[in-house]
Write a protein that holds these residues in place. Structure first.
Motif, mmCIF file in Angstrom:
data_model
loop_
_atom_site.group_PDB
_atom_site.id
_atom_site.type_symbol
_atom_site.label_atom_id
_atom_site.label_comp_id
_atom_site.label_asym_id
_atom_site.label_seq_id
_atom_site.Cartn_x
_atom_site.Cartn_y
_atom_site.Cartn_z
ATOM 1 N N TYR A 107 0.804 -1.825 -0.178
ATOM 2 C CA TYR A 107 0.732 -0.391 -0.121
ATOM 3 C C TYR A 107 1.035 0.821 -0.126
ATOM 4 O O TYR A 107 0.929 2.142 -0.362
ATOM 5 C CB TYR A 107 -0.916 -0.249 1.506
ATOM 6 C CG TYR A 107 -2.066 -0.648 1.394
ATOM 7 C CD1 TYR A 107 -2.320 -1.707 -0.201
ATOM 8 C CD2 TYR A 107 -3.366 -0.728 2.129
ATOM 9 C CE1 TYR A 107 -3.405 -2.496 0.258
ATOM 10 C CE2 TYR A 107 -3.893 -1.520 2.294
ATOM 11 C CZ TYR A 107 -4.928 -2.557 1.501
ATOM 12 O OH TYR A 107 -5.250 -3.453 1.546
ATOM 13 N N SER A 116 -7.308 -5.320 -4.613
ATOM 14 C CA SER A 116 -8.277 -6.613 -5.260
ATOM 15 C C SER A 116 -8.232 -7.354 -3.955
ATOM 16 O O SER A 116 -6.987 -7.914 -3.884
ATOM 17 C CB SER A 116 -8.059 -6.720 -6.558
ATOM 18 O OG SER A 116 -9.303 -8.295 -6.619
ATOM 19 N N ILE A 117 -9.076 -7.978 -2.660
ATOM 20 C CA ILE A 117 -8.803 -8.610 -1.579
ATOM 21 C C ILE A 117 -8.903 -9.749 -1.570
ATOM 22 O O ILE A 117 -10.370 -10.164 -2.212
ATOM 23 C CB ILE A 117 -8.878 -7.605 0.031
ATOM 24 C CG1 ILE A 117 -8.313 -6.259 -0.653
ATOM 25 C CG2 ILE A 117 -8.801 -8.926 0.012
ATOM 26 C CD1 ILE A 117 -8.681 -5.526 0.543
ATOM 27 N N HIS A 124 -9.875 -9.540 5.926
ATOM 28 C CA HIS A 124 -11.087 -8.141 5.220
ATOM 29 C C HIS A 124 -11.239 -6.878 5.902
ATOM 30 O O HIS A 124 -10.807 -6.161 5.297
ATOM 31 C CB HIS A 124 -11.867 -9.237 4.932
ATOM 32 C CG HIS A 124 -12.347 -10.285 3.687
ATOM 33 N ND1 HIS A 124 -13.321 -11.408 2.844
ATOM 34 C CD2 HIS A 124 -10.914 -10.721 3.139
ATOM 35 C CE1 HIS A 124 -13.146 -11.892 2.283
ATOM 36 N NE2 HIS A 124 -11.634 -11.416 2.771
ATOM 37 N N GLN A 127 -7.351 -4.866 5.797
ATOM 38 C CA GLN A 127 -7.367 -4.288 4.514
ATOM 39 C C GLN A 127 -7.867 -3.594 4.394
ATOM 40 O O GLN A 127 -7.440 -2.684 2.960
ATOM 41 C CB GLN A 127 -7.191 -5.784 3.582
ATOM 42 C CG GLN A 127 -5.483 -6.818 4.747
ATOM 43 C CD GLN A 127 -5.353 -8.407 4.599
ATOM 44 O OE1 GLN A 127 -6.556 -8.449 3.149
ATOM 45 N NE2 GLN A 127 -4.243 -8.856 4.351
ATOM 46 N N ALA A 128 -9.376 -4.588 3.606
ATOM 47 C CA ALA A 128 -10.211 -3.040 3.182
ATOM 48 C C ALA A 128 -10.934 -1.383 3.862
ATOM 49 O O ALA A 128 -10.112 -0.836 3.104
ATOM 50 C CB ALA A 128 -11.850 -3.529 3.034
ATOM 51 N N ALA A 131 -6.817 0.421 2.907
ATOM 52 C CA ALA A 131 -6.587 0.291 1.851
ATOM 53 C C ALA A 131 -8.112 2.039 1.644
ATOM 54 O O ALA A 131 -7.873 3.059 0.500
ATOM 55 C CB ALA A 131 -7.123 -0.852 0.610
ATOM 56 N N HIS A 137 -9.470 2.634 -3.848
ATOM 57 C CA HIS A 137 -11.007 1.876 -4.566
ATOM 58 C C HIS A 137 -10.775 -0.047 -3.969
ATOM 59 O O HIS A 137 -9.446 -0.120 -4.501
ATOM 60 C CB HIS A 137 -11.387 1.944 -6.109
ATOM 61 C CG HIS A 137 -11.530 3.557 -6.080
ATOM 62 N ND1 HIS A 137 -12.209 4.520 -5.853
ATOM 63 C CD2 HIS A 137 -11.017 4.064 -7.243
ATOM 64 C CE1 HIS A 137 -12.519 5.267 -6.262
ATOM 65 N NE2 HIS A 137 -11.198 4.707 -7.146
ATOM 66 N N VAL A 138 -11.872 -0.172 -3.931
ATOM 67 C CA VAL A 138 -11.147 -2.013 -2.973
ATOM 68 C C VAL A 138 -12.680 -3.128 -3.949
ATOM 69 O O VAL A 138 -13.383 -2.614 -3.365
ATOM 70 C CB VAL A 138 -11.601 -1.743 -0.619
ATOM 71 C CG1 VAL A 138 -11.740 -3.075 -0.841
ATOM 72 C CG2 VAL A 138 -11.216 -1.109 -0.720
ATOM 73 N N CYS A 140 -13.219 -6.144 -2.225
ATOM 74 C CA CYS A 140 -14.019 -7.212 -2.116
ATOM 75 C C CYS A 140 -14.435 -8.470 -1.712
ATOM 76 O O CYS A 140 -15.460 -8.435 -2.199
ATOM 77 C CB CYS A 140 -13.874 -6.669 -0.142
ATOM 78 S SG CYS A 140 -12.857 -7.839 1.067
ATOM 79 N N TRP A 158 -16.414 3.704 4.210
ATOM 80 C CA TRP A 158 -16.676 3.853 2.953
ATOM 81 C C TRP A 158 -17.318 5.345 2.327
ATOM 82 O O TRP A 158 -17.090 5.543 2.157
ATOM 83 C CB TRP A 158 -17.577 3.291 2.664
ATOM 84 C CG TRP A 158 -18.293 2.822 0.750
ATOM 85 C CD1 TRP A 158 -17.461 2.765 0.431
ATOM 86 C CD2 TRP A 158 -19.715 2.912 0.936
ATOM 87 N NE1 TRP A 158 -18.870 2.509 -0.925
ATOM 88 C CE2 TRP A 158 -19.638 2.602 -0.610
ATOM 89 C CE3 TRP A 158 -20.313 2.873 2.281
ATOM 90 C CZ2 TRP A 158 -21.217 2.691 -1.390
ATOM 91 C CZ3 TRP A 158 -21.858 2.520 1.419
ATOM 92 C CH2 TRP A 158 -22.316 2.574 -0.133
ATOM 93 N N MET A 165 -15.795 1.046 -3.075
ATOM 94 C CA MET A 165 -16.201 -0.851 -3.049
ATOM 95 C C MET A 165 -17.111 -1.667 -3.712
ATOM 96 O O MET A 165 -18.538 -1.566 -3.485
ATOM 97 C CB MET A 165 -16.077 -0.508 -1.538
ATOM 98 C CG MET A 165 -15.542 -2.039 -1.186
ATOM 99 S SD MET A 165 -15.651 -2.047 1.122
ATOM 100 C CE MET A 165 -15.310 -4.129 1.042
#
Length: 493
Positions: A107, A116-117, A124, A127-128, A131, A137-138, A140, A158, A165
């Motif tokens: 990151y 992209s997770i 999750h 990490q989301a 980010a 942008h995510v 997941c 968000w 996301m």
């Protein structure tokens, strides 16, 4: 000793200030890089089974077709996964792909626009959220997060960051759910009463043991403590085990078996079709009746959810019988919608008999109707789901994702509290105004009894446009004789 969940929450709070500073640095780096490279720079976190087979391969195909994206870095705790994914991207798309063990290092160094997770469930949330706080942008993989509390926190992040996301329930990119929702809002079913859905499977080796173990999975090739998330309080430290690493869905610390791996698919789709979101009362049941292989999660399970809109949701399955699933459908007073094959761009409307609905057969024929969607279903749902995410990023429209975090969070509340109910022997209540969880009591049944005593009106699903269509019952003449006799006086006069 504090629990992993308590330690995780403490960790997230203490790192909030540091993340704010990191966010500014990352956003500055991306701003400087934007002029040099206008393509959307994407990195991958977790490139094992789903992370490689769906995330890497789908985005690689989209890039080859000319999308304005560049796949620049991969991160995984397992050396073989990192190299397989990076080598694949370099061969298919060209360029040099950076390889990382620590997602935070990726990151910070790669000036990423999006990630992209595809890691195990317990990672999750961190990490989301990190980010998005870092200006990325995510996408997941489902489930969005592992715990209800994390889902609530992620939705706040968000909304606060404005990032795009997408939650990886790829079936939400099928057109049948929006088409069904339109018919429901128009009153086709009348008062919506319940939905039922399923995800039955069977296997001769036990669910999730088809993820193969290999001799080269060792503490030398896998960063075991990073996989566990010991420092973040995600799991307790424990001896290395190949099965726990590769087949983590079998164990509660890392996943929740069919509740979050399978039920979340169907639950999210039914929420999309009905417009329902957070359930108010959740009950989970089941057991581990066949797959005695050291796993912890059940092989038979059912979750029953009640909604404030006066609707019940049922999701059920066995992991030992796949040939006799229940039908996926939504029931209303005037009829039902049956999803025999959602990928076929159609569904079936089954009307109730006119003697009950009081709808003329000329207005609504008393026979099954096949309703086709205006849009064709995509041949590759996963690829279409990624394309929807990229379009939302390019158009800066977070709400245009087919499975945004607010929908993802509602599904998590249902499946996670269903799993908790099964494990703890409790029925749970969820308050969608305060976003709090409590033990259920008799107030639910008393609420509906009160509405009936007061001759109240039916509650409707969000988006309803049909007034009281199909939402009332008739009073036969003899009901005029109803009522208590006060002081011996006949209420009918």
């Amino acid at each position: 000793m504090s629990s992993p969940d308590a330690t995780r929450r403490s960790f997230l709070k203490t790192t909030a200030a540091g993340m704010a500073a990191t966010t500014l640095v990352m956003q500055s780096q991306k701003s400087q890089a934007a002029d040099a490279n206008s393509k959307l720079r994407i990195g991958f976190v977790g490139v094992g089974g789903r992370g490689f087979g769906a995330h890497v391969k789908s985005l690689s195909a989209i890039a080859k077709e000319g999308a304005n994206i560049e796949l620049v870095a991969v991160c995984d705790v397992y050396e073989a996964n990192r190299n397989r994914a990076a080598d694949y991207i370099e061969k298919e798309n060209g360029g040099k792909v950076a390889r990382y063990v620590d997602f935070r290092e990726m990151y910070a160094k790669e000036n990423l626009d999006a990630v992209s997770i595809g890691t195990p469930d317990h990672w999750h949330a961190i990490q989301a959220m990190e980010a998005m706080k870092g200006g990325m942008h995510v996408y997941c993989e489902k489930p969005m997060v592992k715990q209800v509390e994390d889902a609530i926190e992620l939705v706040k992040v968000w909304k606060d960051t404005g990032m795009v996301m997408q939650v990886g329930v790829q079936g939400t990119s099928l057109p049948v759910w929006d088409a069904a929702r339109e018919k429901i809002d128009e009153g086709l079913l009348g008062k919506v009463l319940m939905y039922q859905t399923e995800y039955f499977r069977n296997s001769d080796i036990g669910q999730w043991r088809y993820y193969k173990l290999s001799k080269d999975m060792t503490p030398k090739t896998i960063d075991w403590k990073r996989f566990l998330g010991v420092e973040e309080g995600l799991a307790e430290d424990q001896p290395f085990d190949r099965a726990v690493f590769a087949q983590w869905r079998r164990f509660w610390e890392f996943g929740s078996g069919m509740f979050t791996d399978l039920f979340v698919h169907r639950t999210t789709q039914m929420m999309k079709a009905t417009g329902l979101r957070y359930p108010a009362r959740i009950t989970g049941s089941g057991g581990l009746y066949l797959e005695y292989d050291g796993r912890e999660v059940p092989d038979v399970a059912t979750v029953v959810a009640e909604f404030n809109e006066g609707c019940q949701g049922l999701v059920t399955a066995t992991m030992g019988a796949s040939e006799t699933p229940i039908k996926q459908l939504i029931r209303g007073h005037n009829g039902s919608i049956v999803f025999d094959n959602p990928s076929a761009s159609e569904f079936t409307f089954v009307p109730e008999r006119p003697q009950v609905t009081h709808i003329s057969p000329t207005e609504l024929p008393y026979e099954k109707q096949i309703i086709k969607t205006e849009k064709e279903a995509p041949k590759d749902q996963t690829k279409a789901h990624f394309e929807n995410w990229i379009a939302a990023i390019e158009n800066n429209t977070p709400d245009s994702c087919n499975n945004p975090p607010d929908l993802g969070a509602a599904a998590i509340v249902l499946v996670n509290l269903g799993a908790r109910s099964y494990r703890e022997g409790k029925i749970y209540h969820f308050d969608d105004e305060t976003m709090t969880i409590s033990d259920a009591d008799s107030s639910w049944s008393k609420r509906w009894e009160k509405v009936s005593k007061e001759r109240g009106s039916a509650q409707q699903v969000p988006g309803w446009k049909a007034g009281d269509k199909g939402s009332t019952i008739q009073d036969p003449d003899y009901q005029k004789l109803e009522g208590p006799w006060i002081n011996g006086k006949d209420p009918a006069g």
